[in-house]
Design an enzyme around this catalytic site. Structure first.
Site, mmCIF file in Angstrom:
data_model
loop_
_atom_site.group_PDB
_atom_site.id
_atom_site.type_symbol
_atom_site.label_atom_id
_atom_site.label_comp_id
_atom_site.label_asym_id
_atom_site.label_seq_id
_atom_site.Cartn_x
_atom_site.Cartn_y
_atom_site.Cartn_z
ATOM 1 N N HIS A 140 9.986 -9.005 -8.465
ATOM 2 C CA HIS A 140 10.289 -7.638 -8.042
ATOM 3 C C HIS A 140 9.204 -7.101 -7.124
ATOM 4 O O HIS A 140 8.014 -7.357 -7.323
ATOM 5 C CB HIS A 140 10.553 -6.718 -9.240
ATOM 6 C CG HIS A 140 9.410 -6.448 -10.154
ATOM 7 N ND1 HIS A 140 8.556 -5.383 -9.972
ATOM 8 C CD2 HIS A 140 8.991 -7.073 -11.283
ATOM 9 C CE1 HIS A 140 7.666 -5.370 -10.960
ATOM 10 N NE2 HIS A 140 7.897 -6.388 -11.761
ATOM 11 N N ASP A 163 1.689 -6.749 -10.847
ATOM 12 C CA ASP A 163 3.048 -6.696 -11.401
ATOM 13 C C ASP A 163 3.922 -5.994 -10.362
ATOM 14 O O ASP A 163 3.923 -4.770 -10.298
ATOM 15 C CB ASP A 163 2.997 -5.949 -12.734
ATOM 16 C CG ASP A 163 4.340 -5.842 -13.433
ATOM 17 O OD1 ASP A 163 5.323 -6.376 -12.906
ATOM 18 O OD2 ASP A 163 4.399 -5.196 -14.498
ATOM 19 N N GLU A 217 12.656 -2.609 -10.438
ATOM 20 C CA GLU A 217 12.585 -3.330 -11.722
ATOM 21 C C GLU A 217 11.934 -2.465 -12.785
ATOM 22 O O GLU A 217 12.382 -2.409 -13.932
ATOM 23 C CB GLU A 217 11.789 -4.632 -11.534
ATOM 24 C CG GLU A 217 11.867 -5.598 -12.725
ATOM 25 C CD GLU A 217 10.716 -5.459 -13.718
ATOM 26 O OE1 GLU A 217 10.713 -6.206 -14.702
ATOM 27 O OE2 GLU A 217 9.831 -4.588 -13.554
ATOM 28 N N GLU A 218 10.863 -1.786 -12.393
ATOM 29 C CA GLU A 218 10.042 -1.059 -13.378
ATOM 30 C C GLU A 218 10.746 0.168 -13.962
ATOM 31 O O GLU A 218 10.258 0.760 -14.912
ATOM 32 C CB GLU A 218 8.706 -0.647 -12.744
ATOM 33 C CG GLU A 218 7.806 -1.810 -12.357
ATOM 34 C CD GLU A 218 7.227 -2.567 -13.546
ATOM 35 O OE1 GLU A 218 7.542 -2.204 -14.693
ATOM 36 O OE2 GLU A 218 6.466 -3.514 -13.313
ATOM 37 N N ASP A 230 7.584 -13.388 -12.722
ATOM 38 C CA ASP A 230 6.994 -12.077 -13.006
ATOM 39 C C ASP A 230 5.720 -12.281 -13.826
ATOM 40 O O ASP A 230 5.550 -13.295 -14.484
ATOM 41 C CB ASP A 230 7.998 -11.205 -13.782
ATOM 42 C CG ASP A 230 7.706 -9.707 -13.667
ATOM 43 O OD1 ASP A 230 6.611 -9.339 -13.201
ATOM 44 O OD2 ASP A 230 8.572 -8.914 -14.052
ATOM 45 N N HIS A 238 0.229 -2.499 -15.502
ATOM 46 C CA HIS A 238 0.603 -1.076 -15.497
ATOM 47 C C HIS A 238 -0.656 -0.213 -15.587
ATOM 48 O O HIS A 238 -0.748 0.708 -16.403
ATOM 49 C CB HIS A 238 1.589 -0.752 -16.628
ATOM 50 C CG HIS A 238 2.937 -1.376 -16.395
ATOM 51 N ND1 HIS A 238 4.104 -0.798 -16.805
ATOM 52 C CD2 HIS A 238 3.294 -2.516 -15.748
ATOM 53 C CE1 HIS A 238 5.122 -1.567 -16.441
ATOM 54 N NE2 HIS A 238 4.648 -2.619 -15.802
HETATM 55 ZN ZN LIG Z 1 5.791 -4.226 -14.956
#
Ligand SMILES: [Zn+2]
Lengths: 47, 362
Positions: B66, B180, B212-213, B235, B325
């Site tokens: 992503h 990420d 995606e998140e 990922d 994150h």
């Molecule tokens: Zn993530």
């Protein structure tokens, strides 16, 4: 990876572990001249 | 090779692209992939699909990472010129205070900081409490609402962490925002660079998904563009090798430097077992180290992709990242390069015979 707090459940770890470390020596260069040019353009744009 | 990997990781992680606002990173990825693909297109929500035909039309392998990163969006400018925001993706309020952010206005990129009260004025009760995100604000140095508006900041502007890429002293670990999943995007770019020079017995669809998140949304739509036979989702995952993480929190420990991670379970998918075992066998045959993971509190695009139509056998391959994150994640170059090796070995191997064997589950 999305953070999710749903569907949590207890689960046992699988039996397979990691194998031994391999090396990544003698790799060919991965960028052609053309690709390097794109990198330069991109860098200028977002520097 | 190391310098090339670091360069691509630096460019891809420093380029902004929070969920729903992926335009800058999409352009960069399209620049990389266009000369390496037979065809490149997007779906109607913005996910990028790069097609590289091999010596056979089938099987169609979807490799997805992503392109969006967790970030924020401006919601309001207060009467005093401070900025209120909405989180895009999963953030823990404790990692936010006093961090620098970049607001992407329609003109300049403006750096601000999430303000925090000085400890001198906090009550003993407040000192014990985490600050709620709802009461946080971004400070760009303004002294009035008019000043903030004059800078060009408006509700709806996307906001990203300000966090330049950096290589650590061991010359192997790197720090960056957005690993990420720009690390996954970088791996797919390097995979395309490799397969563009040789033959592979299938057709590869490199898909960089959006949103995606915020709920695996780009995967939901882009899978229909590809209609894949098999999917490998690339990922990152949570490295659990840091102090204070118990076996209960992480039943399978993942360590920086011990190899790519093969997903055994997450909240969005249980992988297709014969395909999972093929990935493991391929790693072993090629002397590529790997780790396995059970992650009860996370999910990937595979969660949507494997449920497409009558089902798509799918496996998640990633690298461990400390502090995902967050403003700064840490990952290891050996894991990254071994993951590219593993993806390359799989793409060289999977042909119509492999697909027939994987589908023969009776
Ligand atoms: Zn993530």
């Amino acid at each position: 990876m999305i953070q999710s707090t749903s569907h949590r459940q207890n689960i046992l770890p699988p039996a397979i572990g990691s194998s031994t470390l391999a090396t990544v020596e003698n790799e060919p260069d991965v960028f052609s001249e053309q690709e390097m040019h794109i990198l330069e353009v991109v860098k200028d744009k977002y520097a | 090779m190391k310098e090339h990997s670091l360069e691509i990781l630096k460019i891809l992680t420093e380029t902004p692209g929070v969920s729903g606002f992926e335009s800058p990173i999409r352009k960069v990825l399209a620049n990389y992939l266009s000369p390496l693909s037979s065809e490149i297109k997007t779906d109607k929500l913005g996910s990028l699909v790069a097609i590289k035909e091999g010596t056979s039309v089938g099987p169609k392998i979807m490799l997805a990472s992503h392109m969006d990163e967790v970030g924020f969006m401006v919601t309001q400018i207060t009467g005093e010129g401070f900025i209120k925001f909405q989180a895009l993706g999963g953030w823990w309020n404790q990692v936010l205070l006093d961090q620098r952010l970049e607001i992407l206005t329609s003109g300049d990129r403006v750096i601000g900081v999430i303000g925090a009260k000085a400890p001198h004025i906090l009550t003993s009760e407040e000192l014990r409490q985490p600050v709620k995100m709802k009461s946080m604000f971004i400070d760009v140095g303004s002294t009035s609402k008019e000043e903030t508006e004059k800078i060009g900041i408006k509700p709806g502007d996307p906001v990203v962490p300000y966090s330049p890429f950096m290589l650590c002293k061991n010359s192997k670990t790197f720090m960056a925002k957005a690993l990420d999943d720009r690390a996954g995007c970088a791996m797919l770019v390097e995979l395309f660079q490799r397969i563009s020079r040789g033959e592979h017995p299938n057709t590869v669809y490199g898909v960089m998904t959006v949103q995606e998140e915020v709920g695996l949304r780009g995967a939901n739509t882009s899978v229909d563009v590809v209609k894949p036979d098999l999917a490998l989702v690339v990922d990152v995952t949570v490295a659990t090798d840091t102090p204070g993480i118990s076996d209960n929190e992480a039943p399978t420990k993942t360590y920086l430097g011990k190899g790519p991670v093969i997903g055994f379970y997450d909240a969005s998918m249980i992988p297709h077992i014969p395909f999972r075992d093929l990935v493991i066998k391929t790693a072993q045959e090629n002397n590529i180290p790997f780790q396995v993971e059970v992650m009860a509190g996370g999910g990937t695009d595979a969660g949507k992709i494997h449920l497409f139509r009558e089902g798509v056998p799918s496996v998640v391959i990633g690298i461990p990242v400390r502090y995902i994150h967050d403003h700064v994640g840490l990952a290891h170059l050996d894991d990254y390069q071994h993951a590219v090796e593993l993806l390359f070995a799989l793409v060289k191997k999977i042909n119509t015979e492999t697909l027939r064997e994987l589908e023969d589950i009776l």
